[in-house]
Design a protein around this motif. Structure first.
Motif, PDB file in Angstrom:
ATOM      1  N   ASP A  39      57.627  31.637  64.941  1.00 55.45           N
ATOM      2  CA  ASP A  39      57.902  29.943  64.732  1.00 55.45           C
ATOM      3  C   ASP A  39      57.945  29.634  63.270  1.00 55.45           C
ATOM      4  OD1 ASP A  39      58.521  28.866  67.547  1.00 55.45           O
ATOM      5  OD2 ASP A  39      55.885  29.407  67.485  1.00 55.45           O
ATOM      6  N   GLN A  40      57.021  30.827  62.495  1.00 56.43           N
ATOM      7  CA  GLN A  40      56.456  29.979  61.640  1.00 56.43           C
ATOM      8  C   GLN A  40      56.539  31.606  60.247  1.00 56.43           C
ATOM      9  OE1 GLN A  40      53.353  27.638  60.954  1.00 56.43           O
ATOM     10  NE2 GLN A  40      54.454  25.954  61.714  1.00 56.43           N
ATOM     11  N   LEU A  41      56.675  31.556  59.039  1.00 52.78           N
ATOM     12  CA  LEU A  41      56.256  32.816  58.850  1.00 52.78           C
ATOM     13  C   LEU A  41      55.118  32.336  57.471  1.00 52.78           C
ATOM     14  CD1 LEU A  41      56.735  35.663  57.195  1.00 52.78           C
ATOM     15  CD2 LEU A  41      58.373  34.354  55.522  1.00 52.78           C
ATOM     16  N   PHE A  42      54.056  33.100  57.756  1.00 47.88           N
ATOM     17  CA  PHE A  42      53.190  32.274  56.409  1.00 47.88           C
ATOM     18  C   PHE A  42      52.615  33.813  55.975  1.00 47.88           C
ATOM     19  CE2 PHE A  42      48.056  32.429  56.070  1.00 47.88           C
ATOM     20  CZ  PHE A  42      48.715  31.251  55.289  1.00 47.88           C
ATOM     21  N   VAL A  43      52.636  32.967  54.215  1.00 48.66           N
ATOM     22  CA  VAL A  43      52.293  34.389  53.621  1.00 48.66           C
ATOM     23  C   VAL A  43      51.106  33.648  52.685  1.00 48.66           C
ATOM     24  CG1 VAL A  43      53.357  34.839  51.064  1.00 48.66           C
ATOM     25  CG2 VAL A  43      55.047  34.145  52.758  1.00 48.66           C
ATOM     26  N   SER A  44      50.278  34.551  52.744  1.00 54.72           N
ATOM     27  CA  SER A  44      48.847  34.618  52.207  1.00 54.72           C
ATOM     28  C   SER A  44      48.389  35.742  51.120  1.00 54.72           C
ATOM     29  CB  SER A  44      48.010  34.951  52.964  1.00 54.72           C
ATOM     30  OG  SER A  44      46.391  34.853  52.871  1.00 54.72           O
ATOM     31  N   TYR A  45      47.953  35.200  50.218  1.00 54.24           N
ATOM     32  CA  TYR A  45      47.780  36.588  49.327  1.00 54.24           C
ATOM     33  C   TYR A  45      46.402  35.886  48.590  1.00 54.24           C
ATOM     34  CZ  TYR A  45      52.818  36.159  47.526  1.00 54.24           C
ATOM     35  OH  TYR A  45      54.007  36.442  47.178  1.00 54.24           O
ATOM     36  N   HIS A  46      45.794  37.898  48.215  1.00 61.77           N
ATOM     37  CA  HIS A  46      44.629  37.684  48.107  1.00 61.77           C
ATOM     38  C   HIS A  46      44.021  37.184  46.450  1.00 61.77           C
ATOM     39  CE1 HIS A  46      41.029  40.034  46.093  1.00 61.77           C
ATOM     40  NE2 HIS A  46      41.000  40.162  47.531  1.00 61.77           N
ATOM     41  N   ARG A  47      43.167  36.595  46.852  1.00 61.16           N
ATOM     42  CA  ARG A  47      42.764  36.179  45.140  1.00 61.16           C
ATOM     43  C   ARG A  47      41.375  36.796  44.656  1.00 61.16           C
ATOM     44  NH1 ARG A  47      40.113  30.277  45.517  1.00 61.16           N
ATOM     45  NH2 ARG A  47      39.619  31.073  43.491  1.00 61.16           N
ATOM     46  N   VAL A  48      41.121  36.126  43.070  1.00 61.30           N
ATOM     47  CA  VAL A  48      40.000  36.382  42.773  1.00 61.30           C
ATOM     48  C   VAL A  48      39.022  35.403  42.477  1.00 61.30           C
ATOM     49  CG1 VAL A  48      40.747  38.885  41.581  1.00 61.30           C
ATOM     50  CG2 VAL A  48      40.942  36.302  40.520  1.00 61.30           C
ATOM     51  N   PRO A  49      37.458  35.404  41.582  1.00 59.24           N
ATOM     52  CA  PRO A  49      37.334  34.176  42.173  1.00 59.24           C
ATOM     53  C   PRO A  49      37.549  33.488  40.882  1.00 59.24           C
ATOM     54  CG  PRO A  49      35.702  35.799  42.085  1.00 59.24           C
ATOM     55  CD  PRO A  49      37.398  36.784  42.447  1.00 59.24           C
ATOM     56  N   VAL A  50      37.115  32.216  41.009  1.00 58.30           N
ATOM     57  CA  VAL A  50      37.597  31.182  39.659  1.00 58.30           C
ATOM     58  C   VAL A  50      37.031  31.792  38.945  1.00 58.30           C
ATOM     59  CG1 VAL A  50      37.627  29.491  38.907  1.00 58.30           C
ATOM     60  CG2 VAL A  50      37.766  29.496  41.622  1.00 58.30           C
ATOM     61  N   SER A  51      35.324  31.874  38.447  1.00 61.87           N
ATOM     62  CA  SER A  51      35.024  32.747  37.285  1.00 61.87           C
ATOM     63  C   SER A  51      35.847  33.655  36.436  1.00 61.87           C
ATOM     64  CB  SER A  51      33.663  33.098  37.431  1.00 61.87           C
ATOM     65  OG  SER A  51      33.336  34.419  37.933  1.00 61.87           O
ATOM     66  N   VAL A  52      36.696  34.021  37.589  1.00 66.97           N
ATOM     67  CA  VAL A  52      37.431  35.369  36.718  1.00 66.97           C
ATOM     68  C   VAL A  52      38.852  34.199  35.796  1.00 66.97           C
ATOM     69  CG1 VAL A  52      38.778  37.466  36.974  1.00 66.97           C
ATOM     70  CG2 VAL A  52      36.377  37.301  38.542  1.00 66.97           C
ATOM     71  N   ILE A  53      39.338  33.778  36.429  1.00 69.37           N
ATOM     72  CA  ILE A  53      40.410  33.541  36.379  1.00 69.37           C
ATOM     73  C   ILE A  53      40.074  32.399  35.323  1.00 69.37           C
ATOM     74  CG2 ILE A  53      41.845  31.828  36.607  1.00 69.37           C
ATOM     75  CD1 ILE A  53      42.589  34.232  38.146  1.00 69.37           C
ATOM     76  N   LYS A  54      39.040  31.995  34.928  1.00 63.54           N
ATOM     77  CA  LYS A  54      38.293  31.017  33.113  1.00 63.54           C
ATOM     78  C   LYS A  54      37.910  32.299  32.326  1.00 63.54           C
ATOM     79  CE  LYS A  54      36.570  27.156  35.929  1.00 63.54           C
ATOM     80  NZ  LYS A  54      34.804  26.400  36.086  1.00 63.54           N
ATOM     81  N   ARG A  55      38.174  33.751  32.392  1.00 61.57           N
ATOM     82  CA  ARG A  55      37.953  34.328  31.755  1.00 61.57           C
ATOM     83  C   ARG A  55      38.733  34.773  31.580  1.00 61.57           C
ATOM     84  NH1 ARG A  55      32.354  35.910  33.678  1.00 61.57           N
ATOM     85  NH2 ARG A  55      33.730  37.240  35.644  1.00 61.57           N
ATOM     86  N   GLY A  56      40.491  34.709  32.025  1.00 64.81           N
ATOM     87  CA  GLY A  56      41.255  35.162  31.095  1.00 64.81           C
ATOM     88  C   GLY A  56      42.019  36.178  31.899  1.00 64.81           C
TER      89      GLY A  56
END
Length: 212
Positions: free
Chosen positions: A177-194
């Motif tokens: 019925d549906q295709l669900f696409v999921s991605y791994h993520r990294v912590p927000v603090s890591v993103i804020k550090r660039g």
């Protein structure tokens, strides 16, 4: 001696599900400053004084639940992938390594240096992140600074086409019925550090949907 060597690198795994082996693996993994970016003087006492005393037993039990008769799933599947790549690149010397655990990047590169003139390293992470790809780059640079490192391939047209074709095959053969696409993520603090990881996925997602 062959002209080219290819090193496929995955994250890694404990040698076994024993608490001692899991503790050794976690010490290496969580001791990597690219994974935990706290000051070493602050993080090391926490790691060795608290985490490595309690967490290995719990993690060992979780590893036992997924372990196969042949060993660690990640090691087994990476080895099987390596064998298939060898058949596709018969003129290359192809082998595998792990960022943490065995076989090490340094040992495998040393072997490749004895068998080929030029080494290409492919981290098996489609998108770049400091906590994955950067650690591989650092280890490679220590033993083979002239090696070519493929830092990302998530936006490569051939890679996306492979994903799309496989999804279409399964979608056509099944009743979904549906295709669900999921991605791994990294912590927000890591993103804020660039760290650029978070910005790389939406492009791939849009490209994939366009081809589907």
């Amino acid at each position: 001696m062959k002209e080219n060597g290819l090193l496929l690198v995955n994250l890694g795994s404990p040698r076994s599900t024993s608490v001692a082996d899991v503790r050794q693996y976690l010490a290496e993994f969580l001791g990597d400053p690219n994974v935990i970016e706290m000051p070493r003087w602050f993080w090391k006492p926490i790691l060795h004084g608290m985490i490595l005393r309690s967490r290995p037993a719990k993690s060992a039990q979780l590893y036992r639940e997924i372990w196969t008769d042949a060993g660690s799933p990640l090691i087994v599947y990476t080895y099987n992938l390596t064998k298939k790549v060898r058949t596709l690149l018969p003129d290359w010397e192809v082998t595998m390594a792990m960022t943490y655990g065995q076989p090490t990047i340094a040992s495998q590169i040393t072997k490749l240096q004895q068998k080929c003139h030029h080494i290409t390293v492919l981290p098996l992470f489609p998108h770049y992140s400091k906590s994955t790809t950067k650690s591989i780059i650092d280890q490679v640079a220590a033993v083979a600074p002239n090696a070519t490192i493929i830092k990302r391939f998530g936006g490569d047209d051939a890679y996306i086409a492979l994903l799309v074709n496989r999804i279409n095959q399964l979608w056509t053969a099944g009743d979904y019925d549906q295709l669900f696409v999921s991605y791994h993520r990294v912590p927000v603090s890591v993103i804020k550090r660039g760290d650029p990881y978070q910005d790389e996925k939406p492009w791939l997602l849009r490209a994939s949907y366009k081809q589907l």
